[in-house]
Design a protein around this motif. Structure first.
Motif, mmCIF file in Angstrom:
data_model
loop_
_atom_site.group_PDB
_atom_site.id
_atom_site.type_symbol
_atom_site.label_atom_id
_atom_site.label_comp_id
_atom_site.label_asym_id
_atom_site.label_seq_id
_atom_site.Cartn_x
_atom_site.Cartn_y
_atom_site.Cartn_z
ATOM 1 N N LEU A 175 58.639 -98.375 33.463
ATOM 2 C CA LEU A 175 57.834 -98.090 34.257
ATOM 3 C C LEU A 175 57.858 -98.987 35.554
ATOM 4 O O LEU A 175 57.280 -100.119 35.871
ATOM 5 N N ARG B 42 57.812 -99.892 40.120
ATOM 6 C CA ARG B 42 57.064 -98.917 41.039
ATOM 7 C C ARG B 42 58.350 -99.090 42.414
ATOM 8 O O ARG B 42 58.378 -100.328 42.450
ATOM 9 N N THR B 43 58.297 -98.559 43.233
ATOM 10 C CA THR B 43 58.856 -97.902 43.570
ATOM 11 C C THR B 43 58.472 -98.144 45.439
ATOM 12 O O THR B 43 59.131 -98.188 45.938
ATOM 13 N N ARG C 239 54.002 -95.289 44.192
ATOM 14 C CA ARG C 239 54.897 -94.094 43.595
ATOM 15 C C ARG C 239 55.549 -95.147 42.278
ATOM 16 O O ARG C 239 55.533 -96.177 42.858
ATOM 17 N N TRP C 240 55.646 -94.799 40.972
ATOM 18 C CA TRP C 240 55.981 -95.574 39.900
ATOM 19 C C TRP C 240 57.629 -94.334 39.563
ATOM 20 O O TRP C 240 57.161 -93.392 39.492
ATOM 21 N N SER D 193 59.259 -93.989 35.882
ATOM 22 C CA SER D 193 59.382 -94.228 34.505
ATOM 23 C C SER D 193 61.931 -93.813 34.164
ATOM 24 O O SER D 193 61.329 -92.997 34.164
ATOM 25 N N VAL E 79 55.816 -101.978 32.223
ATOM 26 C CA VAL E 79 54.784 -102.133 33.662
ATOM 27 C C VAL E 79 55.655 -103.014 34.461
ATOM 28 O O VAL E 79 55.110 -104.002 34.762
ATOM 29 N N HIS F 279 56.005 -104.050 38.550
ATOM 30 C CA HIS F 279 55.466 -104.177 39.756
ATOM 31 C C HIS F 279 55.585 -104.618 40.626
ATOM 32 O O HIS F 279 55.498 -104.226 42.301
ATOM 33 N N TYR G 204 56.618 -108.143 35.457
ATOM 34 C CA TYR G 204 56.586 -107.244 34.790
ATOM 35 C C TYR G 204 55.163 -107.783 33.447
ATOM 36 O O TYR G 204 54.816 -109.069 33.324
#
Length: 304
Positions: free
Chosen positions: A20, A22-23, A27-28, A30, A90, A92, A99
């Motif tokens: 997952l 984070r862009t 916004r994320w 997957s 995740v 980030h 992560y």
């Protein structure tokens, strides 16, 4: 899909998860992933019957992994579904990657080898293990026992520690256990530094090789010269030069390439196996995400 009367020649029993990413602030993205799953896809894309071994949930993220696995022509009899939450990585920050993992009681931990198809161990030739699956209990012990059972049956074992922050504490016992079972160990230069907490690569490599003097060891160093240690022999080669789009999954493609070469062309000499592995890793870098290169892509780089 693999015919029901045939079992995989290769299985990868490493982690299967969702990245997952984070862009931007809200916004994320997957993306199906996991080192073990990437290795399985790499070998399957090159052309061998392959399975990614593990357990998924019944949620959206798990459905995406399932569908991508079907598209990759993996043997789906080896992927179990259970009523648990998904395992998420995740990410980030991406530069550098920062992560954490979510999945304290997630589906991957429920994997049960006794539910796999009867007779599959009689056909498999290589099995791959590694990454965070080995430090997530009770899964780690389950996989280590599976590796020992396979090795006792004559199946060759590949092991890639593939360092992640979950290995910061308490990883040494499983590292020793898996290294002792391995016929082949793959590490990057970064893995060596982080696993053995030293900037001295030679010292870290010596410690790793001392865990199993009989294991062959592949050390990759990104675009720099890689080294393959086979007994007392040493082979070196530099990856083909390519325009790098993304290095995600390059190490998984490399070990997948090496395993494919060993299984499909055992007559090759070790320098040829090494060259094939590095070409597979380089081919993966030409695409975004954890790309699984085709045989044509790899051969083109070898002949270029």
């Amino acid at each position: 899909m693999t015919a029901s009367t045939e079992f995989p020649l290769f299985v990868s029993a490493g982690d299967i998860l969702t990245d997952l990413v984070r862009t931007d602030d809200s916004r994320w993205l997957s993306v199906p992933g996991g080192a073990g799953w990437n290795v399985a896809r790499a070998v399957a894309r090159l052309g061998l019957r392959t399975a990614s071994v593990g357990a998924l949930g019944r949620d959206y993220f798990s459905d995406a992994i399932w569908n991508a696995s079907v598209a990759a022509d993996l043997d789906m009899r080896f992927m179990q579904r259970v009523d648990r939450s998904p395992l998420l990585a995740v990410v980030h920050e991406t530069h550098p990657p920062t992560y954490f993992f979510m999945g304290d009681n997630s589906a991957d931990l429920a994997f049960d080898p006794s539910l796999l198809p009867a007779g599959w161990m009689d056909q498999v030739r290589w099995a791959h293990f590694g990454c965070i699956s080995l430090v997530r209990q009770p899964l780690g012990d389950t996989l280590a026992r599976l590796a020992a059972d396979l090795r006792a049956r004559g199946v060759k074992i590949s092991f890639d520690p593939n360092y992640r922050n979950l290995m910061e504490h308490g990883y040494e016992p499983i590292l020793r256990r898996m290294a002792a079972l391995a016929d082949l160990i793959k590490v990057s230069d970064e893995d060596l530094r982080l696993l053995f907490k030293t900037s001295d690569e030679a010292s870290a490599l010596a410690q790793l090789r001392e865990l199993n003097r009989a294991a062959n060891v592949l050390v990759t160093r990104g675009p720099e010269t890689a080294t393959l240690y086979v007994g007392d022999s040493t082979f070196e080669s530099r990856p083909p030069r390519v325009e790098v789009v993304d290095t995600v999954g390059a190490g998984d493609a490399s070990i997948g390439g090496l395993l494919f070469s060993l299984m499909s062309a055992p007559q090759r000499k070790w320098p040829e196996h090494l060259a094939f592995a590095l070409a597979a890793g380089a081919a993966a870098c030409r695409h975004s995400g954890a790309h699984s290169p085709t045989l044509d892509e790899v051969v083109a780089l070898l002949e270029g």
